[in-house]
Design a protein around this motif. Sequence first.
Motif, mmCIF file in Angstrom:
data_model
loop_
_atom_site.group_PDB
_atom_site.id
_atom_site.type_symbol
_atom_site.label_atom_id
_atom_site.label_comp_id
_atom_site.label_asym_id
_atom_site.label_seq_id
_atom_site.Cartn_x
_atom_site.Cartn_y
_atom_site.Cartn_z
ATOM 1 N N ALA A 1 64.351 -74.150 53.872
ATOM 2 C CA ALA A 1 63.729 -73.077 53.099
ATOM 3 C C ALA A 1 64.596 -72.611 51.934
ATOM 4 N N TYR B 1 65.980 -72.830 57.989
ATOM 5 C CA TYR B 1 66.520 -72.082 56.854
ATOM 6 C C TYR B 1 67.292 -72.962 55.880
ATOM 7 N N ALA C 1 59.529 -68.137 55.204
ATOM 8 C CA ALA C 1 60.504 -69.233 55.250
ATOM 9 C C ALA C 1 59.828 -70.540 55.675
ATOM 10 N N ARG D 1 57.987 -71.861 52.685
ATOM 11 C CA ARG D 1 58.891 -72.473 51.710
ATOM 12 C C ARG D 1 59.386 -73.833 52.192
ATOM 13 N N ALA D 2 59.781 -73.889 53.457
ATOM 14 C CA ALA D 2 60.314 -75.140 54.004
ATOM 15 C C ALA D 2 59.251 -76.240 54.021
#
Length: 250
Positions: free
Chosen positions: A129, A126, A211, A214-215
Motif C-alpha cells: 500500500a 502495508y 490500504a 491502494r495495495a
Amino acid sequence: MPTTTALAAFLAALRNPASDPPPEAGPGWLWPVATTLYEELPPDMREAWAARLHPLLRSGPDTSGLRAVHSWHADTILPLLAEAEHDGDIAAFAALGDLHRDAAQGGRADHDTWRTALTPALLRLYDAAYDRTSAYTEAHTGARDYALANGFSATEADGYGHEYARLSSDANARACAEAHAEALGAALAQAYAIDGCEVYADTYPDAQLRAVVRASTERGDLTIVRRLAEGFLAALKSHGADRKSAGRPA
C-alpha cells in the motif's frame, strides 16, 4: 419512518460521513467502513449499492460480534490481497484466512495466535500500500537537485538521484510496513481474541480498507472496490441469515 424516507436519510448520511450515523448504522466499526466503500465506489455505482445495504442493516444482521468481519476478510479481502501479491507468496494470507474462516463459524483463537498470523499479512499489506511512486519521485528530485548544486553533471546528478530514491523508498516502505504491523497487529489481535466490536472500531477499519484498496489497485484492476463492496454485503447478508436461523431476534 416510511421506507423511502428512511432510505433518503440513509443516503444523505452516507454522502456526508461527518454527519451523525443513522439509527440502523450498527456498531461503531460498521459505519466508517460503509462510508469508505461508498466513497471509493465509482459514482455511478454508489446509490444502487447503498440501496442494497440499507435493507440489510434494517433487517438486523448479527453485528453483536465480528463474524461478518471475519467472513469479509476470509472470502473477499484476503483473496484480493493474494491476487495482488507481486512475488506470488500468498502463504501469509492463506494462514490468516484460515483463522478468519474459523472465527466466522464461531471458532475462537487467543491473542498470540492471531498476532502470529496477522504480522506477516500486515507487513505485506502495508508494503504494497505504500505510495512508492510519489516517494520515489520526491526523493529523486531532492537528491538530483542536491547533486546539481554540488557540482555534479546533469547525467551524474540524475543517476545519483535514482540510486538515492531506490534505496530510500524501499527503506521507507519497510519502515512504514513494520510500524503498522507492530501497532495494528496488537490491536487487531486483541479485538479478534475477545470478539470485541468496540475494540475493533478503535483499530480504524476504514483506514485499513483504504490500504487494501491502494495495495490491490496497484495492478490496475478497476473492479477491486466493487468486489470489496459486494463482499461486504454478502458477509452482512450471510450473518443476518445465521442470526435468524439460530432463533435470535433480527
